[in-house]
Design a protein around this motif. Structure first.
Motif, PDB file in Angstrom:
ATOM      1  N   LYS A  95       0.828  -1.213   0.000  1.00  0.00           N
ATOM      2  CA  LYS A  95       0.000   0.000   0.000  1.00  0.00           C
ATOM      3  C   LYS A  95       0.859   1.258   0.000  1.00  0.00           C
ATOM      4  O   LYS A  95       0.539   2.245  -0.671  1.00  0.00           O
ATOM      5  CB  LYS A  95      -0.925   0.000   1.214  1.00  0.00           C
ATOM      6  N   GLY A  96       1.956   1.224   0.745  1.00  0.00           N
ATOM      7  CA  GLY A  96       2.843   2.383   0.778  1.00  0.00           C
ATOM      8  C   GLY A  96       3.473   2.653  -0.575  1.00  0.00           C
ATOM      9  O   GLY A  96       3.595   3.814  -0.995  1.00  0.00           O
ATOM     10  N   SER A  97       3.868   1.599  -1.255  1.00  0.00           N
ATOM     11  CA  SER A  97       4.477   1.752  -2.584  1.00  0.00           C
ATOM     12  C   SER A  97       3.476   2.305  -3.587  1.00  0.00           C
ATOM     13  O   SER A  97       3.828   3.124  -4.451  1.00  0.00           O
ATOM     14  CB  SER A  97       5.019   0.400  -3.060  1.00  0.00           C
ATOM     15  N   LEU A  98       2.218   1.873  -3.477  1.00  0.00           N
ATOM     16  CA  LEU A  98       1.177   2.372  -4.375  1.00  0.00           C
ATOM     17  C   LEU A  98       0.871   3.849  -4.102  1.00  0.00           C
ATOM     18  O   LEU A  98       0.660   4.629  -5.043  1.00  0.00           O
ATOM     19  CB  LEU A  98      -0.085   1.528  -4.236  1.00  0.00           C
ATOM     20  N   ARG A  99       0.844   4.222  -2.835  1.00  0.00           N
ATOM     21  CA  ARG A  99       0.556   5.629  -2.506  1.00  0.00           C
ATOM     22  C   ARG A  99       1.621   6.570  -3.067  1.00  0.00           C
ATOM     23  O   ARG A  99       1.320   7.711  -3.420  1.00  0.00           O
ATOM     24  CB  ARG A  99       0.441   5.802  -0.989  1.00  0.00           C
ATOM     25  N   ARG A 100       2.842   6.103  -3.151  1.00  0.00           N
ATOM     26  CA  ARG A 100       3.928   6.947  -3.640  1.00  0.00           C
ATOM     27  C   ARG A 100       3.761   7.313  -5.115  1.00  0.00           C
ATOM     28  O   ARG A 100       4.378   8.256  -5.599  1.00  0.00           O
ATOM     29  CB  ARG A 100       5.278   6.263  -3.423  1.00  0.00           C
ATOM     30  N   VAL A 101       2.923   6.552  -5.819  1.00  0.00           N
ATOM     31  CA  VAL A 101       2.666   6.892  -7.227  1.00  0.00           C
ATOM     32  C   VAL A 101       1.214   7.327  -7.411  1.00  0.00           C
ATOM     33  O   VAL A 101       0.676   7.281  -8.523  1.00  0.00           O
ATOM     34  CB  VAL A 101       3.018   5.705  -8.153  1.00  0.00           C
ATOM     35  N   GLY A 102       0.570   7.717  -6.310  1.00  0.00           N
ATOM     36  CA  GLY A 102      -0.766   8.302  -6.397  1.00  0.00           C
ATOM     37  C   GLY A 102      -1.907   7.326  -6.425  1.00  0.00           C
ATOM     38  O   GLY A 102      -3.061   7.717  -6.667  1.00  0.00           O
ATOM     39  N   ILE A 103      -1.664   6.060  -6.193  1.00  0.00           N
ATOM     40  CA  ILE A 103      -2.741   5.069  -6.161  1.00  0.00           C
ATOM     41  C   ILE A 103      -3.071   4.775  -4.700  1.00  0.00           C
ATOM     42  O   ILE A 103      -2.329   4.083  -4.008  1.00  0.00           O
ATOM     43  CB  ILE A 103      -2.339   3.777  -6.900  1.00  0.00           C
ATOM     44  N   ILE A 104      -4.178   5.337  -4.234  1.00  0.00           N
ATOM     45  CA  ILE A 104      -4.558   5.226  -2.820  1.00  0.00           C
ATOM     46  C   ILE A 104      -5.657   4.182  -2.697  1.00  0.00           C
ATOM     47  O   ILE A 104      -6.761   4.352  -3.214  1.00  0.00           O
ATOM     48  CB  ILE A 104      -5.040   6.583  -2.278  1.00  0.00           C
ATOM     49  N   GLU A 105      -5.337   3.098  -2.023  1.00  0.00           N
ATOM     50  CA  GLU A 105      -6.282   2.001  -1.840  1.00  0.00           C
ATOM     51  C   GLU A 105      -6.523   1.769  -0.356  1.00  0.00           C
ATOM     52  O   GLU A 105      -5.590   1.777   0.447  1.00  0.00           O
ATOM     53  CB  GLU A 105      -5.733   0.720  -2.477  1.00  0.00           C
ATOM     54  N   LYS A 106      -7.781   1.567  -0.002  1.00  0.00           N
ATOM     55  CA  LYS A 106      -8.138   1.266   1.382  1.00  0.00           C
ATOM     56  C   LYS A 106      -8.823  -0.088   1.431  1.00  0.00           C
ATOM     57  O   LYS A 106      -9.359  -0.565   0.440  1.00  0.00           O
ATOM     58  CB  LYS A 106      -9.037   2.357   1.956  1.00  0.00           C
ATOM     59  N   GLY A 107      -8.816  -0.680   2.602  1.00  0.00           N
ATOM     60  CA  GLY A 107      -9.435  -1.991   2.731  1.00  0.00           C
ATOM     61  C   GLY A 107      -8.507  -3.102   2.264  1.00  0.00           C
ATOM     62  O   GLY A 107      -7.305  -2.908   2.045  1.00  0.00           O
ATOM     63  N   THR A 108      -9.074  -4.292   2.097  1.00  0.00           N
ATOM     64  CA  THR A 108      -8.271  -5.470   1.751  1.00  0.00           C
ATOM     65  C   THR A 108      -8.455  -5.936   0.305  1.00  0.00           C
ATOM     66  O   THR A 108      -7.823  -6.901  -0.099  1.00  0.00           O
ATOM     67  CB  THR A 108      -8.645  -6.638   2.687  1.00  0.00           C
ATOM     68  N   VAL A 109      -9.296  -5.230  -0.462  1.00  0.00           N
ATOM     69  CA  VAL A 109      -9.547  -5.648  -1.845  1.00  0.00           C
ATOM     70  C   VAL A 109      -8.269  -5.656  -2.659  1.00  0.00           C
ATOM     71  O   VAL A 109      -8.068  -6.495  -3.550  1.00  0.00           O
ATOM     72  CB  VAL A 109     -10.594  -4.715  -2.500  1.00  0.00           C
ATOM     73  N   VAL A 110      -7.363  -4.742  -2.348  1.00  0.00           N
ATOM     74  CA  VAL A 110      -6.130  -4.602  -3.106  1.00  0.00           C
ATOM     75  C   VAL A 110      -5.274  -5.868  -3.044  1.00  0.00           C
ATOM     76  O   VAL A 110      -4.427  -6.091  -3.916  1.00  0.00           O
ATOM     77  CB  VAL A 110      -5.327  -3.386  -2.596  1.00  0.00           C
ATOM     78  N   TYR A 111      -5.511  -6.733  -2.057  1.00  0.00           N
ATOM     79  CA  TYR A 111      -4.710  -7.947  -1.934  1.00  0.00           C
ATOM     80  C   TYR A 111      -5.353  -9.158  -2.614  1.00  0.00           C
ATOM     81  O   TYR A 111      -4.699 -10.182  -2.778  1.00  0.00           O
ATOM     82  CB  TYR A 111      -4.490  -8.290  -0.450  1.00  0.00           C
TER      83      TYR A 111
END
Length: 350
Positions: free
Chosen positions: A147-163
């Protein structure tokens, strides 16, 4: 037979030993040996003819040293390092001095012992439970890194769907279209997902390895009858408590689980406010919290939900209600274990 006290400061490459006469406190021998079983056993065997008492501080190697030395000595003590102020707070602290002080503390009987079981099956079970928990923490860390790596490029994900499989496919598509990312970034985050999958697989494998070990301890099956207590939490409670009978009452067990109240005073005057005792086994406090929160989410009514609601309805705050319910759970598990009984909705006195 003359008694001697042996203090061993255990290091990963070498150990410092100090031997003193238990009665006179006179130093008889000091040594530095490599951290191997033959070297340590040779030092113990050289003391044949004496009643040998050994003292080490708790640490990663303490259980191993205890295992190899205990058959040859009268008593083997493992103490709590943070409570040995005589050692921890000495500005002249070094391994040689520490070994001598360990011997002195043993001779004076001034230490707080850490419990180790003599049952090899239960000892192995605890080690595997601890491995399972470490892999679980590693899984959480992997998820945070993703999640931290994604936020650094502007992709903000919350919850567990991203996994999930679908979620990560969607994320990687968005990542490929982002003007901030290159093929290298896309590949690196894909590798993070691969690392997460491997870690979760390891965790599942260890969990399955736990099942045949847990079958040797019947209390684990009974624990799972309690609302909110699943297989992993039941294993954790059994592994860390090891023997419920070693706690003379439920309050001692509460203290061990981080749920006991600590009151400090001087000259009969309180020093600060009452609070939870800071000396506790963190996995047990976490276990009781997770189990209570799971029990509160159950659709069916249960004794833990009733305990929590009764406190809140009387005007108590939710934190106080949760902690009291955690104590209720721990007392309940202790009663089930000691009594060899099954869970029932009627109140169980511990």
């Amino acid at each position: 037979m003359k008694a001697v006290c042996v203090g061993i400061d255990v290091g990963s490459s070498s150990c410092k030993l100090a031997v003193i006469d238990k009665e006179t406190r006179k130093v008889m021998h000091t040594a530095t040996v490599v951290t191997t079983a033959p070297a340590l056993l040779a030092q113990i065997q050289a003391l044949r003819g004496y009643e040998i008492h050994v003292h080490v501080e708790a640490g990663e190697l303490a259980e191993w040293v205890r295992y190899i030395c205990k058959p040859l000595v009268k008593r083997f003590v493992v103490s709590h390092p943070t409570l040995n102020a005589y050692i921890a707070r000495d500005y002249r602290k070094n391994d040689k001095v520490d070994a001598l002080k360990l011997a002195e503390l043993l001779a004076l009987e001034k230490f707080t012992a850490v419990y180790y079981t003599d049952d090899p099956q239960r000892a192995e079970f605890k080690r595997v439970v601890q491995m399972y928990e470490r892999v679980g923490k590693a899984t959480t860390q992997r998820k945070l890194v993703i999640k931290g790596s994604l936020r650094r490029v502007g992709i903000i994900e919350k919850g567990t769907v991203v996994y999930s499989e679908e979620g990560r496919v969607e994320v990687l598509k968005r990542l490929a279209k982002s003007p901030m990312t290159t093929a290298v970034t896309h590949m690196a985050i894909g590798e993070l997902y691969g690392l997460l999958d491997a870690t979760e697989k390891h965790r599942r494998n260890i969990r399955e390895a736990l099942r045949p070990l847990a079958a040797h301890f019947p209390e684990i099956t009974r624990f799972q009858e309690v609302p909110g207590v699943g297989f992993a939490l039941a294993c954790r409670f059994s592994a860390y408590v090891e023997d419920a009978a070693r706690f003379p009452n439920k309050r001692k067990l509460w203290q061990y689980c981080g749920l006991g109240i600590s009151v400090r005073s001087s000259n009969d005057t309180p020093l600060g406010r009452e609070g939870l005792d800071p000396r506790f086994v963190r996995p047990l406090k976490s276990m009781s919290r997770s189990a209570v929160l799971a029990a509160l989410r159950c659709k069916k009514d249960n004794v833990l939900k009733r305990t929590y609601r009764a406190i809140v309805d009387r005007g108590g705050d939710t934190t106080h209600a949760r902690l009291t319910t955690q104590r209720k759970l721990v007392a309940l598990l202790r009663a089930i274990w000691i009594g060899g009984t099954s869970y029932r909705e009627d109140p169980v006195k511990a």
